[in-house]
Motif scaffolding. Sequence first.
Motif, PDB file in Angstrom:
ATOM      1  N   ASN A   1      28.777  31.781  45.562  1.00 35.18           N
ATOM      2  CA  ASN A   1      29.533  32.511  46.593  1.00 35.18           C
ATOM      3  C   ASN A   1      29.392  34.011  46.395  1.00 35.18           C
ATOM      4  O   ASN A   1      29.188  34.768  47.345  1.00 35.18           O
TER       5      ASN A   1
ATOM      6  N   ILE B   1      34.858  27.485  54.191  1.00 33.57           N
ATOM      7  CA  ILE B   1      36.100  27.629  54.955  1.00 33.57           C
ATOM      8  C   ILE B   1      35.784  27.540  56.453  1.00 33.57           C
ATOM      9  O   ILE B   1      36.484  28.071  57.284  1.00 33.57           O
TER      10      ILE B   1
ATOM     11  N   GLY C   1      37.372  33.032  43.831  1.00 32.59           N
ATOM     12  CA  GLY C   1      37.118  32.494  45.164  1.00 32.59           C
ATOM     13  C   GLY C   1      37.863  33.296  46.224  1.00 32.59           C
ATOM     14  O   GLY C   1      37.290  33.713  47.231  1.00 32.59           O
ATOM     15  N   LYS C   2      39.165  33.542  45.949  1.00 27.43           N
ATOM     16  CA  LYS C   2      39.980  34.324  46.896  1.00 27.43           C
ATOM     17  C   LYS C   2      39.483  35.777  46.950  1.00 27.43           C
ATOM     18  O   LYS C   2      39.475  36.400  48.016  1.00 27.43           O
ATOM     19  N   ALA C   3      39.111  36.288  45.782  1.00 27.80           N
ATOM     20  CA  ALA C   3      38.620  37.682  45.734  1.00 27.80           C
ATOM     21  C   ALA C   3      37.353  37.827  46.577  1.00 27.80           C
ATOM     22  O   ALA C   3      37.194  38.818  47.299  1.00 27.80           O
TER      23      ALA C   3
ATOM     24  N   GLU D   1      31.983  29.968  41.076  1.00 28.84           N
ATOM     25  CA  GLU D   1      31.912  30.867  42.241  1.00 28.84           C
ATOM     26  C   GLU D   1      30.636  31.715  42.260  1.00 28.84           C
ATOM     27  O   GLU D   1      30.500  32.594  43.110  1.00 28.84           O
TER      28      GLU D   1
ATOM     29  N   SER E   1      44.592  38.578  42.087  1.00 27.79           N
ATOM     30  CA  SER E   1      44.538  37.180  42.539  1.00 27.79           C
ATOM     31  C   SER E   1      44.208  36.221  41.393  1.00 27.79           C
ATOM     32  O   SER E   1      44.586  35.054  41.438  1.00 27.79           O
TER      33      SER E   1
ATOM     34  N   LEU F   1      41.292  43.239  43.231  1.00 31.96           N
ATOM     35  CA  LEU F   1      41.421  41.910  43.844  1.00 31.96           C
ATOM     36  C   LEU F   1      41.301  40.803  42.795  1.00 31.96           C
ATOM     37  O   LEU F   1      42.050  39.816  42.825  1.00 31.96           O
TER      38      LEU F   1
ATOM     39  N   ASP G   1      41.722  34.795  40.911  1.00 40.46           N
ATOM     40  CA  ASP G   1      40.938  33.687  41.446  1.00 40.46           C
ATOM     41  C   ASP G   1      39.688  34.280  42.120  1.00 40.46           C
ATOM     42  O   ASP G   1      39.803  34.924  43.182  1.00 40.46           O
TER      43      ASP G   1
ATOM     44  N   ILE H   1      36.530  36.053  49.216  1.00 39.66           N
ATOM     45  CA  ILE H   1      36.908  36.004  50.644  1.00 39.66           C
ATOM     46  C   ILE H   1      37.453  37.361  51.094  1.00 39.66           C
ATOM     47  O   ILE H   1      37.084  37.885  52.150  1.00 39.66           O
ATOM     48  N   SER H   2      38.335  37.948  50.272  1.00 36.93           N
ATOM     49  CA  SER H   2      38.893  39.255  50.640  1.00 36.93           C
ATOM     50  C   SER H   2      37.804  40.310  50.671  1.00 36.93           C
ATOM     51  O   SER H   2      37.762  41.157  51.573  1.00 36.93           O
TER      52      SER H   2
END
Lengths: 260, 255
Positions: A123, A212, A40-42, A120, A36, A32, A38, A44-45
Amino acid sequence: MLKILKFTLYDLLRSRWTIAYFLLYLICAGSLLYFSADPGKAVISLMNILLILCPLVSIMFGVLYFYSSRDFVELLLAQPLPRNSIFTGQYLGVTLSLVTGLSLGLGIPFLFYGIFVSPELMNFGTLLLSGIMLTFIFTGIAFLIAIKNENRIRGFGLALIVWLFMGIIYDGLILIILLIFEDYPLENFVLGMTLFNPVDLSRILLILQLDISALLGFSGAVFKKLFGSSLGMLLVTVLSILWVLVPYLFLRRSASRKDF
Amino acid sequence: MIRITNLQKSFGPLHVLRGIDMTISRGGIFAILGPNGSGKTTLIKSILGMVIPDQGNLVVNGESVSGKSAYRAEIAYLPQIARFPENLRVCELISLVKSIRKEPADYEKELLDAFELQAVLSQKLRNLSGGTRQKVNILLSLMFECPLLILDEPTVGLDPLAMIRLKEIILRRKAAGTTILLTTHIMGLAEALADEVVFLLDGRIYFQGSLDDMIRQSGENDLEHAIARILERRKDSNSASAPGKSFLNKMIAAF
């Protein structure tokens, strides 16, 4: 207790299941991040994977371990050890082996990415903390199910139902209630319901941490209002600890009364 | 050493122990015998605190054992099934038990030699055969100096040489003054080792005394036939006390 914990950990850290669990997170997090580019996106996934996988693996592995160590427990029970220290040691041993698999599996790819200098970090920390909390909770529930059910098929079935209920059905029920009573303001009710399911609790926490919550509409604002405050965070912390403690205390009670 | 008074235990509708009264006050080998389901293992597990009795009192070395664990430092137990954590090495399992017991393992070397276990010390337990696992099981339970030894089917899976060595070890422990409780289905083993027999039948002590007395009372020549005779008598008395059932059996036979 520490001796049982130490040797359970020795045993399980070499187990194929723990290694497979570690590799699964390593591959997921690594790919991931790679695709990606990124974090942040990783995150979330990974949240979506973790909220399903962590409770499932913890509950099934906990039940599996309890049943497979049944004969060894008899040997331990014949030693001058209180029952509580045997089961607490085993419970912590199983939990910590899974936590190690999870932390290393997620941690190594993010470490290579340079998570400590990334914005991140918080997070990622919340993601990891949620995973650890879910592991403690669902391993405790698994031990409780296994100690209460001599019949292994019933034990595994029950574990699967508990996971299915908390991971999937519970949300479905909330959704049905929301649809049926759509004319009423149900935000506080939904908020209350969320607190009684550890998977939902983790999900909401992560969504708010990842910023989000707008995806949740008006409910998101209500959640943010509560969980964003220090009272809300205190409530979440207390409830999380309760979710760990209550199954554990029931486990101790059952262990002290059980015939082996 | 062990005093058991009116020990009762049920598992659901199954009344396994129906008032056991037993005293073992001296050293020696006591064979607990009985058919399957007679309550042998439940009795042993009650002494060890694994099974919680419904009624009765159990005193080991002058102390009631209910809810306690420290008294088990005086007891060594050999369980019937030898299954251990698969990924541990034999030496790690030994050091776990040693660290729990916190006492010197006086007989470790003797047992390692007797059962030729030196070669498997660094092997993982999942790679061992059933017989070798049983030898490890024996080592774990017999390596400490304990006044009370409880052996549940100790010869399961052993080869003849290991069985002979185990018998020798048990006899040496007896000579040193250890009290040994033994359950077995191998009557030859009971005959070779036991000083006294406790015969359980339907959750009660049917006979307690010397081996010779038991054989003499049954009118047979050896322990195996003596037990077979007792079981036959029970079967006969059961069918006599259930006339309706025997009448039904006769009717069925007539047809």
